[in-house]
Enzyme design. Structure first.
Site, mmCIF file in Angstrom:
data_model
loop_
_atom_site.group_PDB
_atom_site.id
_atom_site.type_symbol
_atom_site.label_atom_id
_atom_site.label_comp_id
_atom_site.label_asym_id
_atom_site.label_seq_id
_atom_site.Cartn_x
_atom_site.Cartn_y
_atom_site.Cartn_z
ATOM 1 N N PRO A 1 0.690 -1.221 -0.275
ATOM 2 C CA PRO A 1 -0.284 -0.573 -0.336
ATOM 3 C C PRO A 1 0.866 1.055 0.196
ATOM 4 C CG PRO A 1 0.346 -1.048 2.240
ATOM 5 C CD PRO A 1 0.777 -1.755 1.307
ATOM 6 N N CYS A 2 1.667 1.180 -0.788
ATOM 7 C CA CYS A 2 2.229 2.824 -1.021
ATOM 8 C C CYS A 2 1.141 4.300 -1.410
ATOM 9 C CB CYS A 2 3.142 3.100 -2.702
ATOM 10 S SG CYS A 2 2.896 2.012 -3.652
ATOM 11 N N HIS A 3 0.391 3.652 -1.968
ATOM 12 C CA HIS A 3 -1.039 4.599 -1.660
ATOM 13 C C HIS A 3 -0.917 5.633 -0.268
ATOM 14 C CE1 HIS A 3 -3.291 1.672 -0.885
ATOM 15 N NE2 HIS A 3 -3.966 2.032 0.075
#
Length: 159
Positions: free
Chosen positions: A127-129
């Site tokens: 989950p780089c968001h």
């Protein structure tokens, strides 16, 4: 390398897998996607089917964590370290690049952490968001800021 296309609620995604596991989740205009030349389309690949199922559950608010075999071998050891740390950011929570650098015990590597974050090949799954600027601003996302906003809003809705 194998792939399938998946029409998500926020737009088309290309899912990629190697023999080791899921190796890519790419948005339509993904900034660092190198293309699928030489890849084989394989709608029945078990890892790709499992990824599609878990993504459907995620978008429906029925899944907060992903349980998939991952192949992160496309990254350097530093990138893999950052990508592993990203997986520790809880659903519907955010962290900053500076906090992530602290997390991996490299507090001066904020820019390098940001670069590694941007090169994450497994959007949504890793989950780089969930990483934002220290001042709370939404900054770069290889899948596009609109998609980053949509993912954060979706998680907030189902938290």
């Amino acid at each position: 390398m194998y792939y399938m296309n998946y029409q998500s609620p926020i737009g088309p995604l290309l899912l990629a897998a190697s023999d080791q596991g899921l190796s890519g989740v790419y948005f339509e205009h993904h900034k660092h996607f190198k293309g699928s030349a030489g890849w084989q389309e394989h709608e029945q690949h078990p890892v790709l089917q499992l990824a599609r199922q878990q993504l459907q559950e995620y978008f429906a608010g029925q899944r907060q964590d992903f349980d998939l075999p991952l192949d992160l071998s496309s990254g350097t050891s530093f990138q893999q370290e950052v990508w592993t740390a990203l997986r520790q950011i809880p659903f519907a929570k955010t962290s900053s690049y500076a906090a992530l650098a602290q997390e991996i015990q490299r507090p001066k590597a904020v820019r390098a952490v940001g670069a590694a974050n941007g090169r994450n090949p497994l959007s949504i799954i890793v989950p780089c968001h969930r990483v934002i600027a220290s001042n709370g601003a939404l900054t770069g996302y290889a899948g596009g800021l609109k998609n980053k906003e949509s993912l954060l809003a979706l998680e907030k809705k189902f938290a």
